[in-house]
Motif scaffolding. Structure first.
Motif, PDB file in Angstrom:
ATOM      1  N   ILE A 184      -3.501  21.336   3.810  1.00  0.00           N
ATOM      2  CA  ILE A 184      -4.789  20.642   4.458  1.00  0.00           C
ATOM      3  C   ILE A 184      -3.434  20.070   5.419  1.00  0.00           C
ATOM      4  O   ILE A 184      -3.493  18.049   4.706  1.00  0.00           O
ATOM      5  N   ALA A 185      -2.735  20.202   6.585  1.00  0.00           N
ATOM      6  CA  ALA A 185      -1.501  19.145   7.084  1.00  0.00           C
ATOM      7  C   ALA A 185      -2.265  17.601   7.717  1.00  0.00           C
ATOM      8  O   ALA A 185      -1.838  16.795   7.866  1.00  0.00           O
ATOM      9  N   SER A 186      -3.832  17.636   7.753  1.00  0.00           N
ATOM     10  CA  SER A 186      -4.672  16.677   8.448  1.00  0.00           C
ATOM     11  C   SER A 186      -4.807  15.796   7.373  1.00  0.00           C
ATOM     12  O   SER A 186      -4.846  14.513   7.834  1.00  0.00           O
ATOM     13  N   VAL A 187      -4.960  15.895   5.551  1.00  0.00           N
ATOM     14  CA  VAL A 187      -4.282  14.617   5.630  1.00  0.00           C
ATOM     15  C   VAL A 187      -3.673  13.311   4.603  1.00  0.00           C
ATOM     16  O   VAL A 187      -4.939  12.394   5.176  1.00  0.00           O
ATOM     17  N   PRO A 188      -3.140  13.164   5.273  1.00  0.00           N
ATOM     18  CA  PRO A 188      -2.342  11.889   5.499  1.00  0.00           C
ATOM     19  C   PRO A 188      -3.011  11.449   6.544  1.00  0.00           C
ATOM     20  O   PRO A 188      -2.851   9.979   6.756  1.00  0.00           O
ATOM     21  N   ALA A 189      -2.829  11.620   7.992  1.00  0.00           N
ATOM     22  CA  ALA A 189      -3.746  10.875   8.928  1.00  0.00           C
ATOM     23  C   ALA A 189      -4.400  10.601   8.435  1.00  0.00           C
ATOM     24  O   ALA A 189      -5.404   9.545   9.084  1.00  0.00           O
ATOM     25  N   THR A 190      -6.190  11.523   7.715  1.00  0.00           N
ATOM     26  CA  THR A 190      -6.776  10.820   7.337  1.00  0.00           C
ATOM     27  C   THR A 190      -7.206   9.652   6.503  1.00  0.00           C
ATOM     28  O   THR A 190      -7.958   8.867   6.262  1.00  0.00           O
ATOM     29  N   VAL A 191      -5.944   9.844   5.575  1.00  0.00           N
ATOM     30  CA  VAL A 191      -5.681   8.311   4.778  1.00  0.00           C
ATOM     31  C   VAL A 191      -5.074   7.061   5.563  1.00  0.00           C
ATOM     32  O   VAL A 191      -5.687   6.114   5.637  1.00  0.00           O
ATOM     33  N   VAL A 192      -5.195   7.525   7.442  1.00  0.00           N
ATOM     34  CA  VAL A 192      -4.347   6.523   7.832  1.00  0.00           C
ATOM     35  C   VAL A 192      -5.740   5.905   8.620  1.00  0.00           C
ATOM     36  O   VAL A 192      -5.867   4.626   8.272  1.00  0.00           O
ATOM     37  N   LYS A 193      -6.333   7.002   8.985  1.00  0.00           N
ATOM     38  CA  LYS A 193      -7.864   6.598   9.681  1.00  0.00           C
ATOM     39  C   LYS A 193      -8.839   5.560   8.582  1.00  0.00           C
ATOM     40  O   LYS A 193      -9.403   4.971   9.018  1.00  0.00           O
TER      41      LYS A 193
ATOM     42  N   GLY B 158       0.695  -1.610  -0.197  1.00  0.00           N
ATOM     43  CA  GLY B 158      -0.224   0.324  -0.389  1.00  0.00           C
ATOM     44  C   GLY B 158       0.687   1.649  -0.038  1.00  0.00           C
ATOM     45  O   GLY B 158       2.487   1.205   0.256  1.00  0.00           O
ATOM     46  N   ARG B 159       0.270   2.272  -0.568  1.00  0.00           N
ATOM     47  CA  ARG B 159       0.707   3.740   0.097  1.00  0.00           C
ATOM     48  C   ARG B 159       0.666   4.219   1.064  1.00  0.00           C
ATOM     49  O   ARG B 159       0.188   5.042   1.897  1.00  0.00           O
ATOM     50  N   GLN B 160       1.816   4.676   1.934  1.00  0.00           N
ATOM     51  CA  GLN B 160       1.710   4.704   3.094  1.00  0.00           C
ATOM     52  C   GLN B 160       2.185   6.351   3.402  1.00  0.00           C
ATOM     53  O   GLN B 160       2.963   7.049   2.841  1.00  0.00           O
ATOM     54  N   PRO B 161       1.183   7.003   3.036  1.00  0.00           N
ATOM     55  CA  PRO B 161       1.243   8.956   3.728  1.00  0.00           C
ATOM     56  C   PRO B 161       2.374   9.479   4.073  1.00  0.00           C
ATOM     57  O   PRO B 161       2.336   9.018   5.028  1.00  0.00           O
ATOM     58  N   CYS B 162       2.975  10.560   3.661  1.00  0.00           N
ATOM     59  CA  CYS B 162       3.602  11.962   3.849  1.00  0.00           C
ATOM     60  C   CYS B 162       3.149  12.777   3.900  1.00  0.00           C
ATOM     61  O   CYS B 162       1.972  13.437   3.827  1.00  0.00           O
ATOM     62  N   TRP B 163       4.249  13.423   4.600  1.00  0.00           N
ATOM     63  CA  TRP B 163       3.658  15.386   4.915  1.00  0.00           C
ATOM     64  C   TRP B 163       3.645  15.355   3.783  1.00  0.00           C
ATOM     65  O   TRP B 163       2.720  16.553   3.188  1.00  0.00           O
TER      66      TRP B 163
END
Length: 216
Positions: free
Chosen positions: A131-140, A118-123
């Motif tokens: 929108i700084a929260s986009v990577p965390a939203t991908v993970v969630k 899978g693709r692990q999102p980064c900053w």
């Protein structure tokens, strides 16, 4: 399974972010046929080969299926008006993380490719959207996309199809593996983490991640 390729995208590495780090996350659709080599699609680049690209991450696929959800979540962000918002090389519909497995082999045009991780999102994803929260939203949410390695070189163009050739590991969907290794579910399934650490079809960096998660 035969899925139409809506868009084939490539990008060049450019200065990105506050410190001007190189990134090729800005992919745009290309017309005509492109060579698919062992390191990716002709004309495509990666800014930091320590975290993107290489044989195990030669091609990035992100489902267009997720765009409506992101549009609602992010209030119609302009990046979502066309494919490429997530730095993907392939854009399709009707193909998402719980229907794609590690080790799946697909005929991509005349090339043969294999799902590796899978693709692990980064900053950089957050910076791209502003929108700084986009990577965390991908993970969630597990809306991650995935990578392929290239088994046989060939050529591909938008409008070609992605055809499933083999599925040797049906238990290891991208959704499940992402949840175990990135989403935190592995803490509850140590046996699954041990199995992933020994799974040859899984990209080397994710096998190493599994090894680190194995309790001593």
């Amino acid at each position: 399974m035969s899925i139409a390729i809506d868009a084939l995208l490539t990008g060049k590495a450019r200065a990105f972010g506050d410190r001007g780090e190189p990134s090729a996350i800005g992919k745009t659709p290309v017309a005509g046929s492109r060579h698919v080599g062992f390191l990716g699609i002709a004309g495509d680049e990666q800014g930091d080969l320590t975290v993107h690209g290489g044989p195990d991450k030669a091609i990035h696929h992100y489902p267009r299926d997720h765009y409506p959800w992101w549009i609602e979540r992010l209030g119609g962000h302009p990046l979502l008006a066309a494919p490429g918002a997530f730095g993907e090389n392939l854009s399709t519909r009707d193909m998402v993380e719980d229907a794609v497995c590690i080790g799946d082999r697909y005929r991509l045009g005349t090339a043969l490719i294999e799902v590796s991780q899978g693709r692990q999102p980064c900053w950089k994803l957050g910076h791209r959207f502003g929108i700084a929260s986009v990577p965390a939203t991908v993970v969630k949410t597990g809306r991650s996309g995935w990578y392929y390695r290239v088994i046989e070189e060939g050529a591909v163009a938008a409008g070609d199809t992605l055809d499933l050739i083999a599925r040797p590991l049906p238990d290891w969907t991208i959704a499940r593996v992402f949840a175990l290794l990135i989403g935190g579910a592995g803490k509850r399934e140590p046996a699954a983490i041990r199995d992933l650490a020994a799974l040859d079809a899984l990209a080397g960096n994710w096998r190493r991640r599994a090894e680190k998660l194995i309790a001593p």
